[in-house]
Motif scaffolding. Sequence first.
Motif, PDB file in Angstrom:
ATOM      1  N   UNK A 152       0.847  -1.189   0.000  1.00 19.66           N
ATOM      2  CA  UNK A 152       0.000   0.000   0.000  1.00 19.66           C
ATOM      3  C   UNK A 152       0.889   1.248   0.000  1.00 19.66           C
ATOM      4  N   UNK A 153       0.402   2.340  -0.625  1.00 19.63           N
ATOM      5  CA  UNK A 153       1.201   3.570  -0.629  1.00 19.63           C
ATOM      6  C   UNK A 153       0.912   4.341   0.651  1.00 19.63           C
TER       7      UNK A 153
ATOM      8  N   UNK B 204       6.120   8.480  -5.492  1.00 25.13           N
ATOM      9  CA  UNK B 204       5.234   8.039  -4.420  1.00 25.13           C
ATOM     10  C   UNK B 204       5.727   8.543  -3.062  1.00 25.13           C
ATOM     11  N   UNK B 205       7.053   8.523  -2.868  1.00 18.08           N
ATOM     12  CA  UNK B 205       7.628   9.019  -1.615  1.00 18.08           C
ATOM     13  C   UNK B 205       7.254  10.479  -1.395  1.00 18.08           C
ATOM     14  N   UNK B 206       7.371  11.270  -2.466  1.00 17.79           N
ATOM     15  CA  UNK B 206       7.099  12.700  -2.365  1.00 17.79           C
ATOM     16  C   UNK B 206       5.630  13.010  -2.119  1.00 17.79           C
ATOM     17  N   UNK B 207       4.748  12.079  -2.512  1.00 16.42           N
ATOM     18  CA  UNK B 207       3.308  12.314  -2.409  1.00 16.42           C
ATOM     19  C   UNK B 207       2.747  12.004  -1.025  1.00 16.42           C
ATOM     20  N   UNK B 223      -6.264  15.850  -4.939  1.00 15.75           N
ATOM     21  CA  UNK B 223      -6.269  16.106  -6.380  1.00 15.75           C
ATOM     22  C   UNK B 223      -5.026  16.940  -6.657  1.00 15.75           C
ATOM     23  N   UNK B 224      -4.149  16.417  -7.514  1.00 12.67           N
ATOM     24  CA  UNK B 224      -2.876  17.091  -7.797  1.00 12.67           C
ATOM     25  C   UNK B 224      -3.029  18.106  -8.918  1.00 12.67           C
ATOM     26  N   UNK B 225      -2.492  19.300  -8.695  1.00 11.47           N
ATOM     27  CA  UNK B 225      -2.454  20.312  -9.759  1.00 11.47           C
ATOM     28  C   UNK B 225      -1.050  20.368 -10.353  1.00 11.47           C
ATOM     29  N   UNK B 235      -3.613  14.449 -11.528  1.00 14.20           N
ATOM     30  CA  UNK B 235      -4.053  13.116 -11.107  1.00 14.20           C
ATOM     31  C   UNK B 235      -4.837  13.240  -9.807  1.00 14.20           C
ATOM     32  N   UNK B 236      -5.471  12.162  -9.402  1.00 13.15           N
ATOM     33  CA  UNK B 236      -6.128  12.125  -8.096  1.00 13.15           C
ATOM     34  C   UNK B 236      -5.519  10.966  -7.297  1.00 13.15           C
ATOM     35  N   UNK B 237      -4.879  11.289  -6.159  1.00  8.72           N
ATOM     36  CA  UNK B 237      -4.165  10.256  -5.407  1.00  8.72           C
ATOM     37  C   UNK B 237      -3.126   9.631  -6.314  1.00  8.72           C
ATOM     38  N   UNK B 238      -3.170   8.322  -6.492  1.00 13.97           N
ATOM     39  CA  UNK B 238      -2.273   7.658  -7.441  1.00 13.97           C
ATOM     40  C   UNK B 238      -3.082   7.157  -8.641  1.00 13.97           C
ATOM     41  N   UNK B 239      -4.141   7.908  -9.011  1.00 12.42           N
ATOM     42  CA  UNK B 239      -4.997   7.508 -10.140  1.00 12.42           C
ATOM     43  C   UNK B 239      -5.081   8.622 -11.181  1.00 12.42           C
TER      44      UNK B 239
END
Lengths: 359, 359
Positions: A152-153, B204-207, B223-225, B235-239
């Motif tokens: 999981x992230x 992923x680490x940075x998020x 929600x990423x801008x 993107x939204x999360x990791x999607x």
Amino acid sequence: MSTEKHILHYETSAPKDKPAADDPLAFGTIFTDHMFVMDYTDGTGWHDPRIEPYKPFLLDPAAIVLHYGQTVFEGLKAYLNEDKEVVLFRPEENMKRLNRSNDRLCMPMFDEKFVLSALKELISLDKDWIPDREGTSLYVRPFIFATQPYLGVAPSKTYRLMIILSPVGPYYKEGVNPVKIAVESQYVRAAVGGTGSAKTAGNYAGAMKAQEVAEAEGYSQVLWLDAKEHRYIEEVGAMNVFFKINGEIITPSLNGSILEGITRKSVIELLIDWDIPITERKVSIDEIMEANRAGTLEEAFGTGTAAVISPIGELFYDGEKCEINHNEIGELSLKLYETITGIQTGKVEDPYNWVVPVD
Amino acid sequence: MSTEKHILHYETSAPKDKPAADDPLAFGTIFTDHMFVMDYTDGTGWHDPRIEPYKPFLLDPAAIVLHYGQTVFEGLKAYLNEDKEVVLFRPEENMKRLNRSNDRLCMPMFDEKFVLSALKELISLDKDWIPDREGTSLYVRPFIFATQPYLGVAPSKTYRLMIILSPVGPYYKEGVNPVKIAVESQYVRAAVGGTGSAKTAGNYAGAMKAQEVAEAEGYSQVLWLDAKEHRYIEEVGAMNVFFKINGEIITPSLNGSILEGITRKSVIELLIDWDIPITERKVSIDEIMEANRAGTLEEAFGTGTAAVISPIGELFYDGEKCEINHNEIGELSLKLYETITGIQTGKVEDPYNWVVPVD
């Protein structure tokens, strides 16, 4: 934190052969007999600090570090000074920055005084590995990474902190030579809001492609521009960068995407002490190219632990070559290099108490 | 590449207990009996492909992955279909993307057909681990990381490719539920010129930090801008993310900082096939908030391997809450979800040949 205070020693019964006195000591390839290890578990905190023989360790294939990159590191050097004492340069700054990196990566803080004492204890144990030729040192690499086996992230619930040591040769084999730098026009190292000011793996992984392209075109490193406008200068290779224009020194201000270099900080403090005008501000590549055309760009250099001062002899940007100070090291660059390396090795007085003895 | 072709089997003599039939199978916590391993050495190429018991492996403390993050991964699922056959969903797309990620990270390419065949061989061996309750699957994680013990910042000369398997429960425990999303105003996931379109650890680490802050404020994901103007949706999360406005579907165009999702691609292909207008273009957060105020924002959803379709019930931006479709799953979102999961499990016909049998 009482669990942290006693460091168990498991010393090697089979010491490795040390490099020969004339070994060039290629950077980061030879490691000493021992390493420091400490583990973290959610709920328990940091525990089981120990010094062990340097050797591979077991990692689960699902460990978070391998998938989601939760890992931070530091780099500093131990020197044998003129009196054959082992010294460090501003190591408490590395400890502070490592904890700042931890915070950005959602990783647990550690006791800076304790880890610094562990670092000294490890160096003392392996002090016979410290080379003593001119320009050599013992590179010290503390690092922390996520060990929980979980896909999981999310931040890991377990971590490992390690310190490893590597004897390294002089950065400059034949005097301090200027390097040719390509201004990076496609790739970006870090964005404001990203991880650029943390010392974490992803910043370095992402930078390799630009470095590969620059090397193929005959350049040593790239000059990184900002992610937003691709116009303002951020770093050079993995170093901070300074310019001397018309007698004034300028370095990009810390904006969140630039690493807070300890050599950078030391250079600024020296310049202030020397009454040389130093400004931290946004500096565009256009300003630098224009200053070069106008003949006012006097010096340019990178700063970092490995090179200390790395003069820039040429910048290549948008089809234009900009030669700086006839591709020779500048007077100020040399003075900074000699002062900092002199303080590190005890040849120059240290009025700032930057040097810290290991024993 | 002939060295790649024969996969040695070292099968376990001590199979683990499989989870009970009613185990909730928390994502990414349980691993099967075996894993696939293959090593890479500069000059030799990929060699020694083998299937081994799943277990921790030895890694040097100086391995490049721990310090400079050279690592890439993929995620896909194997399903037991209605006829109890084991199938994969568009796995060749994962192989292609893994090699694209390799290229961005200066890592060596692999033979996609061979690794896909190895992946199938591994799943076949551990097929008794595939759960068969509604919504369950076997999560498949191929990943590659740098193993050379070297502290210089440069691409590794050695790598390891591994595939591990994890039985996972349904993403949705009680039907497809919309989630609340905070629009991220401070942190940035990736910049154009960075590594955002590669599936690599640093992204992923940075998020994690932004996710931590959002969760503390009661939101599921962010929600990423964009990094440049902090205005355009990425993107939204990791999607990946889609919006339905006035009957038209809009998704951010692939700009170099957005992951090229395989579910994203499948959704676009389905919409085209269904004659529903779908546009890939820049889409600003202001446009979405304005459409909501005007009553024309009909649906919003994320797409990814884990959730397939994840409806967005609420967006929070700049002090304003925007409820979407009364916080219920939209008609189109549901149709996409049922079609894709139906194709994956064999309940719905697969005219696109997306499903690939393992045996």
